[in-house]
Design an enzyme around this catalytic site. Sequence first.
Site, PDB file in Angstrom:
ATOM      1  N   GLU A  17      -2.732  10.393  -1.247  1.00  0.00           N
ATOM      2  CA  GLU A  17      -3.978   9.615  -1.258  1.00  0.00           C
ATOM      3  C   GLU A  17      -4.431   9.284   0.154  1.00  0.00           C
ATOM      4  OE1 GLU A  17      -6.163   5.587  -1.289  1.00  0.00           O
ATOM      5  OE2 GLU A  17      -4.343   6.211  -0.321  1.00  0.00           O
ATOM      6  N   GLU A  18      -3.484   8.862   0.976  1.00  0.00           N
ATOM      7  CA  GLU A  18      -3.843   8.385   2.320  1.00  0.00           C
ATOM      8  C   GLU A  18      -4.470   9.486   3.169  1.00  0.00           C
ATOM      9  OE1 GLU A  18      -3.815   5.350   2.882  1.00  0.00           O
ATOM     10  OE2 GLU A  18      -2.220   4.394   1.742  1.00  0.00           O
TER      11      GLU A  18
ATOM     12  N   HIS B 157      -0.210   0.413   6.245  1.00  0.00           N
ATOM     13  CA  HIS B 157      -0.211   1.599   7.114  1.00  0.00           C
ATOM     14  C   HIS B 157       0.655   1.398   8.354  1.00  0.00           C
ATOM     15  CE1 HIS B 157      -4.411   2.539   5.226  1.00  0.00           C
ATOM     16  NE2 HIS B 157      -3.429   2.549   4.363  1.00  0.00           N
TER      17      HIS B 157
ATOM     18  N   ASP C 264       0.839  -1.191   0.000  1.00  0.00           N
ATOM     19  CA  ASP C 264       0.000   0.000   0.000  1.00  0.00           C
ATOM     20  C   ASP C 264       0.878   1.246   0.000  1.00  0.00           C
ATOM     21  OD1 ASP C 264      -1.982   1.803   0.155  1.00  0.00           O
ATOM     22  OD2 ASP C 264      -2.564   1.337   2.191  1.00  0.00           O
TER      23      ASP C 264
HETATM   24  C1  LIG Z   1      -6.963   1.117  -1.157  1.00  0.00           C
HETATM   25  C2  LIG Z   1      -5.810   1.692  -0.431  1.00  0.00           C
HETATM   26  O1  LIG Z   1      -5.472   1.081   0.491  1.00  0.00           O
HETATM   27  N1  LIG Z   1      -5.275   2.862  -0.893  1.00  0.00           N
HETATM   28  C3  LIG Z   1      -4.917   3.413  -0.208  1.00  0.00           C
HETATM   29  C4  LIG Z   1      -3.964   2.442  -0.559  1.00  0.00           C
HETATM   30  O2  LIG Z   1      -4.758   1.348  -0.683  1.00  0.00           O
HETATM   31  C5  LIG Z   1      -5.673   1.124   0.416  1.00  0.00           C
HETATM   32  C6  LIG Z   1      -6.403  -0.076   0.253  1.00  0.00           C
HETATM   33  O3  LIG Z   1      -6.895  -0.253   1.492  1.00  0.00           O
HETATM   34  C7  LIG Z   1      -6.694   2.233   0.643  1.00  0.00           C
HETATM   35  O4  LIG Z   1      -7.508   2.009   1.797  1.00  0.00           O
HETATM   36  C8  LIG Z   1      -5.926   3.359   0.897  1.00  0.00           C
HETATM   37  O5  LIG Z   1      -6.816   4.383   0.987  1.00  0.00           O
HETATM   38 ZN   LIG Z   2      -3.456   2.886   2.523  1.00  0.00          ZN
END
Ligand SMILES: CC(=O)N[C@@H]1CO[C@H](CO)[C@@H](O)[C@@H]1O
Ligand SMILES: [Zn+2]
Length: 369
Positions: A230-231, A336, A196
Amino acid sequence: MKFSTAACVLAATAAYAAPSIAEVKEKAADGLRLIRTSPGAEIWVSEDEKLEYMRNHTRFFDITETAQKERPSRTSAKKAAAFPTGASKQDTVNPLLETLSIDNLKSTLATLGDFNNRYYKADTGAEASKWIVDTLSDIASGSEATAKQFNHSFVQSSIIAHIPGSSDGPVTIIGAHMDSINLQNPQSGRAPGQDDNGSGSTNLIEIFRALVEGGYTPATPVELMWYAGEEAGLLGSQDIAAQYASDNVEVQAVLNLDMTGYFKPNTNETVALITDNTDTDLTAFVGALVDEYLSFGWTESQCGYACSDHASWDGEGYPAAFPFETVFGTDNPNIHSSGDTTEVNGFSFEHSLEFAKLGLAYIVELSAA
Ligand SMILES: CC(=O)N[C@@H]1CO[C@H](CO)[C@@H](O)[C@@H]1O
Ligand SMILES: [Zn+2]
Ligand SMILES: *[C@@H]1O[C@H](CO)[C@@H](O)[C@H](O)[C@H]1NC(C)=O
Ligand SMILES: *[C@@H]1O[C@H](CO)[C@@H](O)[C@H](O)[C@H]1NC(C)=O
Ligand SMILES: *[C@@H]1O[C@H](CO)[C@@H](O)[C@H](O)[C@H]1NC(C)=O
């Protein structure tokens, strides 16, 4: 103005009115963030509260930046054309697929994992972006392709690689997010982020290399995007999708690769095709490409509101699809954290390579003459 630490829910009803740009600017200047946790439910939170939402797995768009921008009304069609029902460019796709390399995936992912983290506000997050754009520029040199950073209000930049078409036409887009996070200590905690979502970013670099080195000239333009932040609420992809909508850029389709490297031991490999906040016809087309080109099949799955970057494009009315490493609920439990590495039991480069194949097939099938 001052706000209590308790989040104030503005409204979740039909009567909801978006705050004015001036109001958003004022509160943002006070360090507050506006997050949307479901359609119409927008909440002002502090940075600390936002992190609590991330830790308790509440998904949201952080719309603080996009809500400060003037948005001209859109004039172009949102959907450029109908999608084909199945694969038809095998003669172009198959030779390119053969050039995709697991060794390249391994070496790229090792480099991405070596940044202490790729947090969007950390220097190492900015350095990772610089490393990716330099790598892409090296690949592109001597070709028509280009790679440029797309800057945001934070230190990590997104990246857009562009391969011009032999004629104009709607652009075919594929993206993945480059950032990673350690939720316990975002700014300086260790977050290798190798699944991730280093895996999707790595797939994209390898797809770009295969297309450029293979001399692929699309009929219509192709773009590969590495999203920042993104996170922290889909920041990079929202910024770009909003810009494309404002500029009336015609988009054929958007494919999002996020985590692609893990499947639960003792389960069958599959591509999870996400059915919420995605385009039904495009998703069916992607399923047909899985059937044609991959060594395993697909399963429908849902990931919830604002779960990844496809949602930013879907929110702007562009057709988006999201193939994921495994059905939700059996995805990688180590993300994470400092434990998100390729050493995890269940991480598989062979699995990830199938997603690189899918991404490459998607691009060529939609952009080749
Ligand atoms: C989908 C995701 O994980 N993207 C970022 C990276 O991937 C994860 C998958 O769980 C997402 O939750 C996260 O937001
Ligand atoms: Zn993530
Ligand atoms: C997540 O944390 C936020 C902020 O503390 C809180 O308001 C919200 O109720 C929590 N949600 C869940 C599902 O625990
Ligand atoms: C984007 O940011 C980078 C790094 O800070 C900088 O070198 C570059 O000039 C910026 N690009 C634009 C278009 O502003
Ligand atoms: C995997 O697929 C095989 C063949 O289709 C099936 O027999 C088996 O039950 C599946 N295993 C799991 C864990 O779903």
